[in-house]
Design an enzyme around this catalytic site. Sequence first.
Site, PDB file in Angstrom:
ATOM      1  N   HIS A 156      14.726 -37.555  -5.191  1.00  0.00           N
ATOM      2  CA  HIS A 156      14.203 -37.669  -3.927  1.00  0.00           C
ATOM      3  C   HIS A 156      12.996 -37.462  -4.102  1.00  0.00           C
ATOM      4  O   HIS A 156      12.396 -36.733  -3.029  1.00  0.00           O
ATOM      5  CB  HIS A 156      14.893 -36.993  -2.696  1.00  0.00           C
ATOM      6  CG  HIS A 156      16.877 -38.237  -2.326  1.00  0.00           C
ATOM      7  ND1 HIS A 156      16.695 -39.495  -1.835  1.00  0.00           N
ATOM      8  CD2 HIS A 156      17.527 -37.383  -3.035  1.00  0.00           C
ATOM      9  CE1 HIS A 156      17.887 -39.901  -2.355  1.00  0.00           C
ATOM     10  NE2 HIS A 156      18.906 -38.254  -2.712  1.00  0.00           N
ATOM     11  N   LYS A 192      12.263 -16.327  -9.231  1.00  0.00           N
ATOM     12  CA  LYS A 192      11.552 -15.242 -10.386  1.00  0.00           C
ATOM     13  C   LYS A 192      11.051 -15.980 -11.354  1.00  0.00           C
ATOM     14  O   LYS A 192       9.882 -14.614 -11.404  1.00  0.00           O
ATOM     15  CB  LYS A 192      12.944 -14.910 -11.142  1.00  0.00           C
ATOM     16  CG  LYS A 192      13.589 -13.623 -11.617  1.00  0.00           C
ATOM     17  CD  LYS A 192      14.485 -12.356 -10.284  1.00  0.00           C
ATOM     18  CE  LYS A 192      13.345 -12.544  -9.077  1.00  0.00           C
ATOM     19  NZ  LYS A 192      13.264 -11.645  -7.656  1.00  0.00           N
ATOM     20  N   ASN A 233      -1.643   1.579   5.944  1.00  0.00           N
ATOM     21  CA  ASN A 233      -1.097   1.013   5.243  1.00  0.00           C
ATOM     22  C   ASN A 233      -1.031   0.237   6.477  1.00  0.00           C
ATOM     23  O   ASN A 233      -0.217   0.729   7.573  1.00  0.00           O
ATOM     24  CB  ASN A 233      -0.082   1.682   4.262  1.00  0.00           C
ATOM     25  CG  ASN A 233       0.900  -0.243   4.606  1.00  0.00           C
ATOM     26  OD1 ASN A 233       1.420  -0.968   4.010  1.00  0.00           O
ATOM     27  ND2 ASN A 233       2.787   0.799   4.174  1.00  0.00           N
ATOM     28  N   GLY A 234      -1.344  -0.884   6.176  1.00  0.00           N
ATOM     29  CA  GLY A 234      -0.876  -1.926   7.750  1.00  0.00           C
ATOM     30  C   GLY A 234      -2.475  -2.672   8.101  1.00  0.00           C
ATOM     31  O   GLY A 234      -3.301  -3.075   6.973  1.00  0.00           O
ATOM     32  N   CYS A 236       0.901  -1.088  -0.306  1.00  0.00           N
ATOM     33  CA  CYS A 236      -0.160   0.016  -0.410  1.00  0.00           C
ATOM     34  C   CYS A 236       1.234   1.049  -0.190  1.00  0.00           C
ATOM     35  O   CYS A 236       1.642   1.755   0.885  1.00  0.00           O
ATOM     36  CB  CYS A 236      -0.958   0.024   1.017  1.00  0.00           C
ATOM     37  SG  CYS A 236      -2.352  -1.439   1.600  1.00  0.00           S
ATOM     38  N   ARG A 261       4.129  -0.247  -4.562  1.00  0.00           N
ATOM     39  CA  ARG A 261       3.834  -0.664  -3.719  1.00  0.00           C
ATOM     40  C   ARG A 261       2.590  -0.963  -3.217  1.00  0.00           C
ATOM     41  O   ARG A 261       2.060  -1.920  -2.401  1.00  0.00           O
ATOM     42  CB  ARG A 261       4.024   0.215  -2.353  1.00  0.00           C
ATOM     43  CG  ARG A 261       4.779   0.556  -1.895  1.00  0.00           C
ATOM     44  CD  ARG A 261       4.744   1.618  -1.222  1.00  0.00           C
ATOM     45  NE  ARG A 261       4.502   0.976   0.185  1.00  0.00           N
ATOM     46  CZ  ARG A 261       5.379   1.144   1.042  1.00  0.00           C
ATOM     47  NH1 ARG A 261       6.718   0.809   1.057  1.00  0.00           N
ATOM     48  NH2 ARG A 261       4.974   0.433   2.102  1.00  0.00           N
ATOM     49  N   GLU A 264       7.321 -15.873 -10.182  1.00  0.00           N
ATOM     50  CA  GLU A 264       6.545 -14.745  -9.667  1.00  0.00           C
ATOM     51  C   GLU A 264       6.143 -14.096 -10.902  1.00  0.00           C
ATOM     52  O   GLU A 264       5.332 -13.342 -10.756  1.00  0.00           O
ATOM     53  CB  GLU A 264       7.262 -13.542  -8.942  1.00  0.00           C
ATOM     54  CG  GLU A 264       8.719 -13.556  -8.877  1.00  0.00           C
ATOM     55  CD  GLU A 264       9.216 -12.498  -7.578  1.00  0.00           C
ATOM     56  OE1 GLU A 264       8.821 -11.573  -6.709  1.00  0.00           O
ATOM     57  OE2 GLU A 264      10.632 -12.641  -7.788  1.00  0.00           O
ATOM     58  N   LYS A 312       5.535  -4.695  -3.600  1.00  0.00           N
ATOM     59  CA  LYS A 312       7.151  -4.640  -3.465  1.00  0.00           C
ATOM     60  C   LYS A 312       6.727  -3.890  -2.269  1.00  0.00           C
ATOM     61  O   LYS A 312       6.048  -3.087  -1.761  1.00  0.00           O
ATOM     62  CB  LYS A 312       8.146  -3.649  -4.081  1.00  0.00           C
ATOM     63  CG  LYS A 312       9.479  -3.624  -4.228  1.00  0.00           C
ATOM     64  CD  LYS A 312       9.735  -2.772  -4.968  1.00  0.00           C
ATOM     65  CE  LYS A 312      11.498  -3.294  -4.967  1.00  0.00           C
ATOM     66  NZ  LYS A 312      11.823  -4.599  -5.533  1.00  0.00           N
ATOM     67  N   TRP A 335      -2.783  -2.520  -1.484  1.00  0.00           N
ATOM     68  CA  TRP A 335      -2.590  -4.468  -1.664  1.00  0.00           C
ATOM     69  C   TRP A 335      -3.696  -4.706  -0.870  1.00  0.00           C
ATOM     70  O   TRP A 335      -3.202  -4.513  -0.035  1.00  0.00           O
ATOM     71  CB  TRP A 335      -1.099  -4.017  -1.126  1.00  0.00           C
ATOM     72  CG  TRP A 335      -0.445  -6.084  -1.670  1.00  0.00           C
ATOM     73  CD1 TRP A 335      -0.577  -6.048  -2.772  1.00  0.00           C
ATOM     74  CD2 TRP A 335      -0.871  -6.142  -0.681  1.00  0.00           C
ATOM     75  NE1 TRP A 335       0.002  -7.957  -2.581  1.00  0.00           N
ATOM     76  CE2 TRP A 335      -0.587  -7.862  -1.460  1.00  0.00           C
ATOM     77  CE3 TRP A 335      -0.974  -6.932  -0.108  1.00  0.00           C
ATOM     78  CZ2 TRP A 335      -0.998  -9.372  -0.337  1.00  0.00           C
ATOM     79  CZ3 TRP A 335      -1.322  -8.218   1.981  1.00  0.00           C
ATOM     80  CH2 TRP A 335      -0.394  -9.135   0.606  1.00  0.00           C
ATOM     81  N   GLU A 367      16.393 -18.916  -6.172  1.00  0.00           N
ATOM     82  CA  GLU A 367      15.879 -17.993  -6.750  1.00  0.00           C
ATOM     83  C   GLU A 367      15.951 -17.283  -8.117  1.00  0.00           C
ATOM     84  O   GLU A 367      15.120 -17.165  -8.714  1.00  0.00           O
ATOM     85  CB  GLU A 367      17.739 -16.559  -6.559  1.00  0.00           C
ATOM     86  CG  GLU A 367      17.467 -15.401  -7.566  1.00  0.00           C
ATOM     87  CD  GLU A 367      16.106 -14.343  -6.398  1.00  0.00           C
ATOM     88  OE1 GLU A 367      15.964 -14.746  -5.809  1.00  0.00           O
ATOM     89  OE2 GLU A 367      15.933 -13.521  -7.000  1.00  0.00           O
TER      90      GLU A 367
HETATM   91  C1  F6R Z   1      11.277 -11.376  -5.231  1.00  0.00           C
HETATM   92  C2  F6R Z   1      10.936 -10.049  -4.126  1.00  0.00           C
HETATM   93  C3  F6R Z   1      10.791 -10.401  -2.476  1.00  0.00           C
HETATM   94  C4  F6R Z   1      11.822  -9.816  -1.828  1.00  0.00           C
HETATM   95  C5  F6R Z   1      10.654 -10.111  -0.528  1.00  0.00           C
HETATM   96  C6  F6R Z   1      12.243  -9.191   0.894  1.00  0.00           C
HETATM   97  O1  F6R Z   1      11.638 -11.201  -5.971  1.00  0.00           O
HETATM   98  O2  F6R Z   1      11.562  -9.303  -3.989  1.00  0.00           O
HETATM   99  O3  F6R Z   1      10.728 -11.859  -2.259  1.00  0.00           O
HETATM  100  O4  F6R Z   1      12.704  -9.977  -1.645  1.00  0.00           O
HETATM  101  O5  F6R Z   1       9.768  -9.896  -0.219  1.00  0.00           O
HETATM  102  O6  F6R Z   1      12.214  -7.486   0.247  1.00  0.00           O
HETATM  103  P1  F6R Z   1      12.956  -6.883   1.278  1.00  0.00           P
HETATM  104  O7  F6R Z   1      14.860  -7.318   0.628  1.00  0.00           O
HETATM  105  O8  F6R Z   1      12.543  -5.432   0.497  1.00  0.00           O
HETATM  106  O9  F6R Z   1      12.956  -7.343   2.370  1.00  0.00           O
END
Ligand code: F6R
Length: 619
Positions: A515, A496, A100-101, A2, A27, A499, A614, A74, A492
Amino acid sequence: MCGIVGYIGSKDAGPLLLQGLKQLEYRGYDSAGIAIGSADRIEQVRRVGRVANLAGALEEEPLRGSAGISHTRWATHGKVTEENAHPQPSSDHRFSLVHNGVIENFESIRAFLRERGYQFHSETDTEALANLIAYHYDKEPAASPDGRESHFLRSVRKALLHVEGTYGIAVLCADAPDQLVGARKGSPLIVGLGSGENFIASDVAALLGATLQVIYLNDGELVELTRDSYRILSSEREPVDAVVHEVDWKIEDSQLGDFEHYMLKEIFEQPQALENALRGRIAEDGSTAKFGGLNISPRDLRQVDRIVFCGCGTAWHACLVAEHLIERYARIPVEVEYASEFRYRNAPLDKDTLVFVISQSGETIDTLAALREARRKGYRTLAINNVVGSTIARETDGGIYQHAGPEIGVASTKAFTSQLFLSSMVALLFARLRDMSFSDGFRYMESLRRLPEQVEQALRMNDSLQRVGQWLAGFEHCLFLGRQLLFPIALEGALKLKEISYIHAEGYPAAEMKHGPIALVSESCPSLFLVSQGEVLPKVVANMQEIKARGGPIVAIATESCQLPEGLVDERITIPDADDPTLAILATIPLQLLSYHAALARGCDVDKPRNLAKSVTVE
Ligand code: F6R
């Protein structure tokens, strides 16, 4: 999670708020809304979907006024509908709130207010707070007993005393059109200071282009803004003498430039981000790293006999690479914990344990909570973090800034490789305080210095990776396999891809594939192997044979001198030869580009993948 932007000044608030929302959209992008106060009324426009939808609605139905609040959502409580979008008005329309929260006790607040005649039109927790503020406003005397707070600010403070949960809020009051009130607990909120105008926002990116002077609010603080002044109070009503910081990001850092997507831009910014991470951090003799903000003496660093790393998502993968490097080079035992688990696990740690968190945003609530728990117990804490002034940066005992510049794409790219790079430097620092020789340290540092150029070289594969990414786009399942240092990179790679392209992907240590995951292997489930020269190469080649025997397509991301049997793999992507301090970073680059191209070929919004946001500021 948010995004909040508020403005009070003499300009037309609408376009400024809209611009701030666009810069904050990473966000959350379920819905967006804006409320503007003019004379003694508050008017609002809200739309489901992206900020662009809101902008379209405002073109048809502009709101005029020079004080306002806005939000990009969000969803937590309530479906994605216009009624649940923010701002949320109180039922008498005297207050409007963006939040936000999560307000955990919103049901009981609603029940209390319903009995007193308040009505609710949304399913949100936020509307309960809007009405609670209205309730206290009616109950409180208009005149301030000691002049410390206005009627408006006092009502917000009193309402918040009854709230359990987390909030970053901005509030408008129809009776006080020359004021804007904000407050935070657990969710970030900053104040931006302009000339004859002031702002409130959930992060700095919203304010780029408007002001670089910011105040980071602390938990429990409230702020009252007018166009020419600000007043900050602690939850105990004490005036707070806040420090004003100068933001060092430029507006261009947050613009797309010639790129089609932020993700691609940020992938291509990696050589620069690595240069920034290294700048000023090579010790005079060239054999180790130095960091200005650790706040811990070399003697104390030597005392550390165990390190616990915590992070979430991609940052957690960076922690796994840090574990490998520190254990290998510095011989200090390391454990890696999901931050969300660590804080509730109550793991026994001894007094010389260092708790090290990694977070791009510095606001991820689980990572922040893990840090707070470690500090509460008296452990020394360090953090690797990208956003200057973030809550984690302010609360850790010491830390290392990434200086990677704003990361706008929701999927982390340049922040991840910069975290790996700094982890590698931390491993060198610890190793040189222990048994690593000058010449080994010097060679290690030389490989770090070479890395930005090698990353440039890896980025030149973009065109060929586009073809492989488009081929990958035709599958619904995919395995990522790697060993040792390349296992976290397999995780990772899988994260990637899933997502941003919504292809189901799983990462495993290559040998573990036998396994269980091998049951997934078929012509319609490719395996991406990450391989380098070294003692486990023959074993990984054997794993490839096992997959080939079962008809599974194979892509190998392999270092230059890595010999693979003729005809074994369907596609080979060659990366420069590298030693462990830099290998994980070089192997990450093609995975990022593959995911990007696969997602694009599937028509996905790579910068704003569905359901994500994010900076996850709710638990
Ligand atoms: C995936 C991604 C998330 C962040 C996670 C932690 O591409 O970006 O998995 O890595 O939400 O975010 P931060 O690093 O901001 O604590």
